[in-house]
Design a protein around this motif. Structure first.
Motif, PDB file in Angstrom:
ATOM      1  N   UNK A   7      -9.542  21.301  -0.859  1.00  0.00           N
ATOM      2  CA  UNK A   7      -9.652  20.063  -0.094  1.00  0.00           C
ATOM      3  C   UNK A   7      -8.666  19.056  -0.656  1.00  0.00           C
ATOM      4  N   UNK A   8      -7.808  18.510   0.187  1.00  0.00           N
ATOM      5  CA  UNK A   8      -6.834  17.514  -0.266  1.00  0.00           C
ATOM      6  C   UNK A   8      -7.109  16.198   0.416  1.00  0.00           C
ATOM      7  N   UNK A   9      -6.885  15.117  -0.306  1.00  0.00           N
ATOM      8  CA  UNK A   9      -7.064  13.784   0.249  1.00  0.00           C
ATOM      9  C   UNK A   9      -5.699  13.157   0.455  1.00  0.00           C
ATOM     10  N   UNK A  10      -5.497  12.578   1.619  1.00  0.00           N
ATOM     11  CA  UNK A  10      -4.272  11.853   1.885  1.00  0.00           C
ATOM     12  C   UNK A  10      -4.640  10.442   2.300  1.00  0.00           C
ATOM     13  N   UNK A  11      -4.050   9.454   1.651  1.00  0.00           N
ATOM     14  CA  UNK A  11      -4.315   8.067   1.987  1.00  0.00           C
ATOM     15  C   UNK A  11      -3.080   7.492   2.637  1.00  0.00           C
ATOM     16  N   UNK A  12      -3.224   6.999   3.867  1.00  0.00           N
ATOM     17  CA  UNK A  12      -2.117   6.379   4.577  1.00  0.00           C
ATOM     18  C   UNK A  12      -2.359   4.895   4.677  1.00  0.00           C
ATOM     19  N   UNK A  13      -1.344   4.114   4.439  1.00  0.00           N
ATOM     20  CA  UNK A  13      -1.454   2.668   4.593  1.00  0.00           C
ATOM     21  C   UNK A  13      -0.131   2.120   5.060  1.00  0.00           C
ATOM     22  N   UNK A  14      -0.181   1.240   6.071  1.00  0.00           N
ATOM     23  CA  UNK A  14       1.023   0.572   6.529  1.00  0.00           C
ATOM     24  C   UNK A  14       1.277  -0.650   5.650  1.00  0.00           C
ATOM     25  N   UNK A  15       2.520  -1.167   5.722  1.00  0.00           N
ATOM     26  CA  UNK A  15       2.845  -2.363   4.953  1.00  0.00           C
ATOM     27  C   UNK A  15       1.960  -3.523   5.385  1.00  0.00           C
ATOM     28  N   UNK A  16       1.476  -4.277   4.442  1.00  0.00           N
ATOM     29  CA  UNK A  16       0.591  -5.385   4.739  1.00  0.00           C
ATOM     30  C   UNK A  16       1.371  -6.672   4.938  1.00  0.00           C
ATOM     31  N   UNK A  17       0.831  -7.530   5.759  1.00  0.00           N
ATOM     32  CA  UNK A  17       1.359  -8.876   5.875  1.00  0.00           C
ATOM     33  C   UNK A  17       0.682  -9.763   4.853  1.00  0.00           C
ATOM     34  N   UNK A  18       1.372 -10.813   4.423  1.00  0.00           N
ATOM     35  CA  UNK A  18       0.819 -11.713   3.427  1.00  0.00           C
ATOM     36  C   UNK A  18      -0.159 -12.685   4.064  1.00  0.00           C
ATOM     37  N   UNK A  19       0.148 -13.108   5.295  1.00  0.00           N
ATOM     38  CA  UNK A  19      -0.618 -14.175   5.922  1.00  0.00           C
ATOM     39  C   UNK A  19      -2.017 -13.712   6.302  1.00  0.00           C
ATOM     40  N   UNK A  20      -2.960 -14.672   6.309  1.00  0.00           N
ATOM     41  CA  UNK A  20      -4.283 -14.444   6.865  1.00  0.00           C
ATOM     42  C   UNK A  20      -4.198 -14.567   8.374  1.00  0.00           C
ATOM     43  N   UNK A  21      -5.207 -14.073   9.111  1.00  0.00           N
ATOM     44  CA  UNK A  21      -5.179 -14.219  10.566  1.00  0.00           C
ATOM     45  C   UNK A  21      -5.015 -15.686  10.962  1.00  0.00           C
ATOM     46  N   UNK A  22      -4.157 -15.940  11.933  1.00  0.00           N
ATOM     47  CA  UNK A  22      -3.901 -17.323  12.344  1.00  0.00           C
ATOM     48  C   UNK A  22      -3.491 -17.360  13.807  1.00  0.00           C
ATOM     49  N   UNK A  23      -3.712 -18.514  14.420  1.00  0.00           N
ATOM     50  CA  UNK A  23      -3.331 -18.732  15.815  1.00  0.00           C
ATOM     51  C   UNK A  23      -2.774 -20.135  15.927  1.00  0.00           C
ATOM     52  N   UNK A  24      -1.593 -20.273  16.533  1.00  0.00           N
ATOM     53  CA  UNK A  24      -1.005 -21.594  16.724  1.00  0.00           C
ATOM     54  C   UNK A  24      -0.475 -21.728  18.145  1.00  0.00           C
ATOM     55  N   UNK A  25      -0.588 -22.929  18.684  1.00  0.00           N
ATOM     56  CA  UNK A  25       0.095 -23.294  19.903  1.00  0.00           C
ATOM     57  C   UNK A  25       1.306 -24.135  19.537  1.00  0.00           C
ATOM     58  N   UNK A  26       2.433 -23.882  20.197  1.00  0.00           N
ATOM     59  CA  UNK A  26       3.670 -24.578  19.857  1.00  0.00           C
ATOM     60  C   UNK A  26       3.894 -25.705  20.847  1.00  0.00           C
TER      61      UNK A  26
END
Length: 407
Positions: free
Chosen positions: A16-35
Motif C-alpha cells: 500500500x502506497x500513500x501519495x499526497x497531492x497539494x496545489x500551490x497555496x495562496x497567501x491571502x485569506x478568502x476576500x471579496x471586494x467591489x471596485x
C-alpha cells in the motif's frame, strides 16, 4: 505537486502506497471586494492583484496597491469625435492589456484592436485600411494576442505576436479566446447563418468541435487545448472535452439559459452567467452552482446586499474569480450601484492522508478527495466518495495505491 510517497507490506504481501497531492497555496485569506468606479472586471493577471476593468466609455488598469489608471482611447484618423474602449485580456504580470477601441459620431464609426502598455500607451494592432478589428485575449507572457479583423473579403481569425500579425485564417473565421500559454486558440467559423466552434494550434491546425448551429461561440480554452467552454445554440452554456465532446453545463433553475465565459488553466473550473440565476461557478466536483452561494457557503464570505450578475475572469489556478455585480445602497438613498468585483477564495485546503492497521483492515484517514490506482497511472475517485476514516480490507495478492487530492 507530489509532496511525499511511502509504502509498507503487510502480512498478506499487500503493498500500500500513500501519495499526497497539494496545489500551490495562496497567501491571502478568502476576500471579496467591489471596485468603485468600475462596472465590470473583464480580465485578471496571474494572482488577481491586477485587473482590466471597464466603466463605459472608459477602461482602466486596476492595481490592488495603486487603484485605477485610465488607459485612454485609440485615436483613429478620420473618425470621431467620440470614443469608447473595451478590454478583453491582460498579461500575467499585468503590464499588457488588449481589447478594442472605437471612434464614432452620429453618422460613422470604426473599431480597432489595440495593445496597451505603461511605456507605449495604446497602439493599434492593425493598419488603417482594416475595416474593423478586435483583440479578444492575450497569453500570459504578453506576446501572443488573438482576435479577428474585417476586410473586403470578410472576417478573418488573426494572431499577433509582439504587436505584429503572424497568422490570418480564411474568411468566415474569428478567434474568441487564447490559452494562457499561447499554444491553443478557440474560435468560430460562420457560414449561412450557422457557426461551428473550433480549436486551433500551430501543430494541429483547425479542428471543429461540434456540429454547426445558431449562435455558437467558444469563449475560453484550457492550456492543454483539451477543454473549451462557451455558448451553444445561442444561449446554452457548454463544456467540450476531448473525451466527451460537447456537453451542457446545465442550469440552476430548470430551463434557464446563459453562457460560459471563463475557465481555469486546467479546465476544471468554469464561470459564466445564467440569465435568471446570475453568476455561476461550475466545477468537476460540484457541478453547476450560483457563485454567491459558493462564496458564502464554502468560503465563509459575507456578501451582504450584493447580487452577482456574471463571471468574466478566473485566474489560472481557479482561486480568483471576477465579474460584474450590483450592491444596493442603504436607506435613505436606495437604489443599486453596478460594480466590478474580485473574489479571492484564499488558501487551498491542503489534503493529507494517513494509514494504520485495524482488525486486519487498513484504516485510511484523509482530507480532500480519496482516489485509488492499481499502477500509479490510472487514478480514479473512490465512488461513492467515502467518509474519513475509510476502512479497506486488502486482497491476498496485488497492489493498490491511495492518494488524496484537493477538492
Amino acid at each position: 505537486m507530489m509532496r511525499s510517497m511511502s509504502g509498507f507490506t503487510n502480512g498478506l504481501g499487500f503493498l500500500l502506497a500513500i501519495t499526497l497531492l497539494a496545489a500551490n497555496s495562496l497567501i491571502a485569506s478568502p476576500s471579496f471586494i467591489g471596485i468603485e468606479g468600475t462596472t465590470v472586471v473583464r480580465a485578471l493577471n496571474a494572482d488577481g492583484n491586477i485587473a482590466a476593468t471597464e466603466n463605459y466609455p472608459s477602461c482602466f488598469r486596476w492595481d490592488a496597491n495603486d487603484g485605477l489608471m485610465d488607459i485612454g482611447h485609440l485615436t483613429i484618423p478620420g473618425y470621431g469625435p467620440n470614443h469608447a474602449t473595451y478590454v478583453e485580456g491582460i498579461s500575467a504580470d499585468g503590464t499588457v492589456i488588449v481589447g478594442s477601441s472605437s471612434a464614432f459620431s452620429y453618422y460613422w464609426s470604426k473599431t480597432q484592436a489595440y495593445r496597451w502598455t505603461p511605456q507605449e500607451g495604446m497602439t493599434s494592432l492593425v493598419e488603417p485600411s482594416v475595416l474593423e478589428s478586435q483583440a479578444v485575449g492575450i497569453s500570459d507572457d504578453g506576446r501572443n494576442i488573438a482576435g479577428w479583423i474585417m476586410d473586403e473579403a470578410g472576417q478573418h481569425a488573426v494572431l499577433w505576436r509582439d504587436g505584429q500579425e503572424i497568422l490570418r485564417l480564411e474568411a468566415g473565421t474569428s478567434f474568441w479566446a487564447i490559452a494562457r500559454n499561447g499554444v491553443w486558440v478557440t474560435g468560430v467559423k460562420s457560414e449561412n447563418s450557422q457557426s461551428r466552434v473550433f480549436r486551433w494550434s500551430l501543430a494541429t491546425g483547425l479542428e471543429f468541435l461540434g456540429e454547426a448551429s445558431y449562435g455558437c461561440y467558444g469563449r475560453a480554452i484550457s492550456d492543454d487545448g483539451n477543454v473549451v467552454v462557451g455558448q451553444g445554440n445561442g444561449t446554452q452554456p457548454f463544456r467540450w472535452t476531448v473525451g466527451n465532446g460537447m456537453e451542457s453545463l446545465g442550469a440552476i433553475i430548470p430551463g434557464e439559459q446563459g453562457y460560459a465565459t471563463a475557465l481555469s488553466a486546467d479546465g476544471t473550473t468554469v464561470g459564466g452567467v445564467l440569465f435568471d440565476s446570475g453568476a455561476f461557478l461550475w466545477t468537476e466536483a460540484e457541478g453547476m452552482r450560483g457563485l454567491k452561494h459558493v462564496l458564502q457557503t464554502d468560503h465563509g464570505m459575507d456578501l451582504g446586499n450584493w447580487t452577482l450578475n456574471s463571471v468574466w475572469a478566473i485566474s489560472g489556478d481557479g482561486r480568483v474569480i471576477a465579474g460584474r455585480g450590483f450592491t444596493y445602497l442603504p436607506f435613505p438613498s436606495g437604489g443599486s450601484v453596478e460594480q466590478g468585483f474580485i473574489a479571492n477564495l484564499g488558501e487551498l485546503a491542503i489534503p493529507h492522508i494517513a494509514l494504520t492497521t485495524e482488525s486486519g483492515s487498513i484504516r485510511v484517514e484523509f482530507s480532500g478527495v480519496l482516489q485509488s490506482s492499481p499502477n500509479l497511472l490510472d487514478w480514479e475517485d473512490i465512488d461513492p466518495q467515502p467518509a474519513s476514516p475509510y476502512f479497506f480490507l486488502p486482497a491476498t495478492e496485488g497492489r493498490l495505491f491511495f492518494r488524496a487530492k484537493s477538492r
